[in-house]
Design a protein around this motif. Structure first.
Motif, short mmCIF file in Angstrom:
data_model
loop_
_atom_site.label_atom_id
_atom_site.label_comp_id
_atom_site.label_asym_id
_atom_site.label_seq_id
_atom_site.Cartn_x
_atom_site.Cartn_y
_atom_site.Cartn_z
N ALA A 119 -34.73 -27.98 -1.92
CA ALA A 119 -35.72 -27.22 -1.14
C ALA A 119 -36.29 -26.00 -1.65
CB ALA A 119 -35.30 -26.81 0.21
N VAL A 120 -37.75 -25.95 -2.20
CA VAL A 120 -38.43 -24.85 -2.82
C VAL A 120 -39.41 -24.36 -1.82
CG1 VAL A 120 -39.67 -24.28 -4.78
CG2 VAL A 120 -37.91 -26.10 -4.90
N PHE A 121 -39.70 -22.63 -1.67
CA PHE A 121 -40.51 -22.22 -0.96
C PHE A 121 -41.54 -22.03 -1.85
CE2 PHE A 121 -36.72 -22.25 1.75
CZ PHE A 121 -37.20 -22.51 3.06
N LEU A 122 -42.91 -22.33 -1.44
CA LEU A 122 -44.13 -22.07 -2.13
C LEU A 122 -44.61 -20.69 -1.33
CD1 LEU A 122 -45.93 -25.45 -2.26
CD2 LEU A 122 -44.08 -24.49 -3.92
N THR A 123 -44.59 -19.44 -2.21
CA THR A 123 -44.85 -18.49 -1.56
C THR A 123 -45.54 -17.27 -2.86
OG1 THR A 123 -44.25 -16.33 -0.20
CG2 THR A 123 -42.68 -17.27 -1.61
N THR A 124 -45.67 -16.26 -2.38
CA THR A 124 -46.34 -15.21 -3.34
C THR A 124 -45.33 -13.97 -3.56
OG1 THR A 124 -47.60 -13.96 -1.79
CG2 THR A 124 -48.86 -15.85 -2.96
N ALA A 125 -44.30 -14.20 -3.17
CA ALA A 125 -43.06 -13.01 -3.23
C ALA A 125 -41.69 -13.57 -3.13
CB ALA A 125 -43.37 -11.94 -2.36
N HIS A 126 -40.82 -13.02 -3.73
CA HIS A 126 -39.39 -13.61 -3.35
C HIS A 126 -38.91 -12.84 -2.25
CE1 HIS A 126 -38.97 -15.57 -7.16
NE2 HIS A 126 -39.27 -14.32 -8.12
N HIS A 127 -37.86 -13.28 -1.62
CA HIS A 127 -37.17 -12.88 -0.63
C HIS A 127 -35.79 -13.22 -0.42
CE1 HIS A 127 -36.21 -11.77 3.77
NE2 HIS A 127 -37.27 -11.14 3.71
N PRO A 128 -34.75 -12.27 -0.40
CA PRO A 128 -33.32 -12.70 -0.26
C PRO A 128 -32.87 -13.76 0.62
CG PRO A 128 -33.65 -10.48 0.72
CD PRO A 128 -34.92 -10.82 0.04
N LEU A 129 -33.50 -13.81 1.60
CA LEU A 129 -33.17 -15.07 2.62
C LEU A 129 -33.66 -16.39 2.09
CD1 LEU A 129 -33.69 -13.15 6.07
CD2 LEU A 129 -31.49 -13.62 4.70
N LEU A 130 -34.58 -16.36 1.19
CA LEU A 130 -35.21 -17.86 0.65
C LEU A 130 -34.33 -18.01 -0.79
CD1 LEU A 130 -38.83 -17.27 1.60
CD2 LEU A 130 -37.00 -18.09 2.99
N PRO A 131 -33.35 -19.03 -0.95
CA PRO A 131 -32.67 -19.00 -1.91
C PRO A 131 -33.60 -19.58 -3.21
CG PRO A 131 -32.00 -20.80 -0.42
CD PRO A 131 -33.07 -19.88 0.17
N ASP A 132 -34.65 -20.30 -2.98
CA ASP A 132 -35.23 -21.16 -4.09
C ASP A 132 -36.72 -21.06 -3.73
OD1 ASP A 132 -35.82 -22.49 -6.22
OD2 ASP A 132 -34.75 -24.20 -5.73
N THR A 133 -37.46 -20.11 -4.36
CA THR A 133 -38.94 -19.93 -4.30
C THR A 133 -39.70 -20.13 -5.50
OG1 THR A 133 -38.56 -17.46 -4.70
CG2 THR A 133 -38.66 -18.14 -2.62
N LEU A 134 -41.06 -20.75 -5.41
CA LEU A 134 -41.92 -20.66 -6.56
C LEU A 134 -43.11 -19.97 -6.13
CD1 LEU A 134 -42.93 -22.29 -8.92
CD2 LEU A 134 -43.89 -23.89 -7.53
N LEU A 135 -43.23 -18.84 -6.93
CA LEU A 135 -44.30 -17.75 -6.76
C LEU A 135 -45.66 -18.47 -6.99
CD1 LEU A 135 -42.96 -14.49 -8.05
CD2 LEU A 135 -42.86 -15.50 -5.94
N THR A 136 -46.46 -18.81 -6.33
CA THR A 136 -47.92 -19.46 -6.35
C THR A 136 -48.90 -18.19 -6.66
OG1 THR A 136 -48.25 -19.24 -4.03
CG2 THR A 136 -47.50 -21.36 -5.25
N SER A 137 -49.12 -17.98 -7.97
CA SER A 137 -49.91 -16.68 -8.22
C SER A 137 -51.44 -16.95 -7.84
CB SER A 137 -49.94 -16.27 -9.78
OG SER A 137 -50.36 -17.31 -10.49
N GLY A 138 -52.08 -16.06 -7.38
CA GLY A 138 -53.64 -16.15 -6.94
C GLY A 138 -53.76 -16.97 -5.75
N ALA A 139 -52.69 -17.43 -4.95
CA ALA A 139 -53.07 -18.14 -3.82
C ALA A 139 -52.27 -17.46 -2.56
CB ALA A 139 -52.30 -19.71 -4.13
N SER A 140 -52.87 -16.56 -2.04
CA SER A 140 -51.94 -15.70 -1.06
C SER A 140 -52.66 -15.84 0.28
CB SER A 140 -52.23 -14.41 -1.32
OG SER A 140 -53.23 -13.72 -1.64
#
Length: 364
Positions: A119-140
């Motif tokens: 499970a990967v979270f598409l977001t623009t910033a990391h967070h300690p409660l989200l173990p696996d994130t993909l930073l989507t630059s320019g899409a906020s």
């Protein structure tokens, strides 16, 4: 002069009396607060819901561990490893943003997301409660959602040897991963196919897959989407994209020749839902003014009511954090068919062996 002295005495007496009354009232107020502080706190606004995870030992009464299912063909820990080897591998792309990390996404990460192969979270910033994130630059922003989602699928394409199917959801979606795995079990993941809740656009009546309920792409569909539609610019060069990410996705997939599959069960009941279960279960909602839009633009009949609910349901949308935990508890922990190893016992014995003394409840 005598009059002034008398007035001063009266004022002094009144001041002393008022001070005594104030002291007595303050004492009574403090006493009241100390006695009923729990009730006073209860009427204050609730703090943010904490992230909750349940350990394997906590669910031992039904013979399962966190994330294991036993009822209706659900698997226990002993055979879960074999099940994971034979079940389709599901990559979950969960769209979120920093303002919803703690309010929504963290609770998804603590519940159903643990059942995805990844499970990967598409977001623009990391967070300690989200173990696996993909930073989507320019899409906020919401208007950049199409860019955010396509970045996610481009990344998923690079990991395509690790999964069979990709499901995109929102951070207020509840997904039953095991039911999705069963629904695609006999399908070839290398064939370009996609499915979800089929709706029509108001403007052109073209079919699209609702993004909130979640849509699913096979590995073959992801390959064609990225190689031809995104990197090859076939879709952007030949289609007029609007603000709707899910509409853009369906237009692009259709243009590329990806087959859209009927997502209903064998009885014709919907498995992807744009509403939470409390709305879908209510047959009165079928004639509600607020839901007429859904009946109008649904490609396949969308029905409300308990009798219309599929046993193979895959998703619900607009699920708040409390309902997220409620669904997760009822689906993965409650097991009325299991042989219980915890019977009723004496209340006196329980109170005697209780690690913490319990005060009797206040009877009103």
């Amino acid at each position: 002069m005598i009059v002034l002295c008398r007035m001063a005495r009266k004022c002094s007496r009144r001041f002393i009396l008022a001070s005594l009354i104030l002291i007595i009232l303050s004492y009574q107020l403090i006493l009241l607060i100390c006695t009923y502080h729990e009730y006073i706190l209860a009427v204050l606004p609730d703090p943010p819901l904490p992230v909750q995870r349940r350990s394997a030992e906590a669910s031992g009464s039904n013979g399962t561990t966190d994330g294991a299912r036993t009822r209706d063909g659900r698997q226990g820990e002993s055979d879960r490893g074999h099940k994971e080897e034979t079940s389709p591998k599901i990559l979950c792309l969960i769209v979120t943003s920093p303002q919803y990390h703690e309010e929504r996404a963290a609770h998804v990460a603590a519940t159903w997301a643990t059942h995805c192969t990844r499970a990967v979270f598409l977001t623009t910033a990391h967070h300690p409660l989200l173990p696996d994130t993909l930073l989507t630059s320019g899409a906020s922003t919401y208007h950049q959602l199409w860019d955010k989602v396509t970045q996610g699928f481009v990344w998923a394409y690079k990991q395509r040897t690790e999964y069979d199917w990709v499901v995109k959801t929102d951070d207020d979606t509840f997904l039953l991963v095991e039911n999705l795995q069963k629904a695609v079990l006999t399908l070839d993941p290398d064939q370009p196919q996609a499915t979800g809740l089929h709706l029509r656009t108001w403007e052109t009546s073209s079919t699209y897959l609702n993004g909130g309920a979640g849509y699913v792409l096979s590995r073959g569909a992801v390959t064609r989407l990225v190689e031809e539609g995104i990197n090859g610019r076939v879709c952007s060069d030949h289609l007029n994209f609007g603000p709707g990410e899910d509409v853009n996705m369906a237009d692009c997939l259709t243009y590329l020749g990806v087959e859209l599959l009927d997502s209903r069960d064998s009885s014709g009941r919907q498995r992807f839902h744009v509403y939470p279960p409390n709305k879908v279960l209510d047959p009165r909602q079928a004639n509600s003014f607020w839901h007429l839009w859904l009946k109008k633009i649904s490609v396949l009949p969308y029905k409300f009511g308990f009798s219309e609910m599929s046993k193979e349901v895959i998703s619900f949308h607009y699920v708040d954090a409390q309902t997220m935990y409620l669904l997760y508890y009822l689906i993965y922990f409650v097991n009325p068919g299991a042989a219980s190893n915890s019977t009723f016992r004496s209340l006196r014995e329980s109170l005697f062996h209780s690690p913490e003394p319990r005060r009797p409840a206040l009877l009103i």
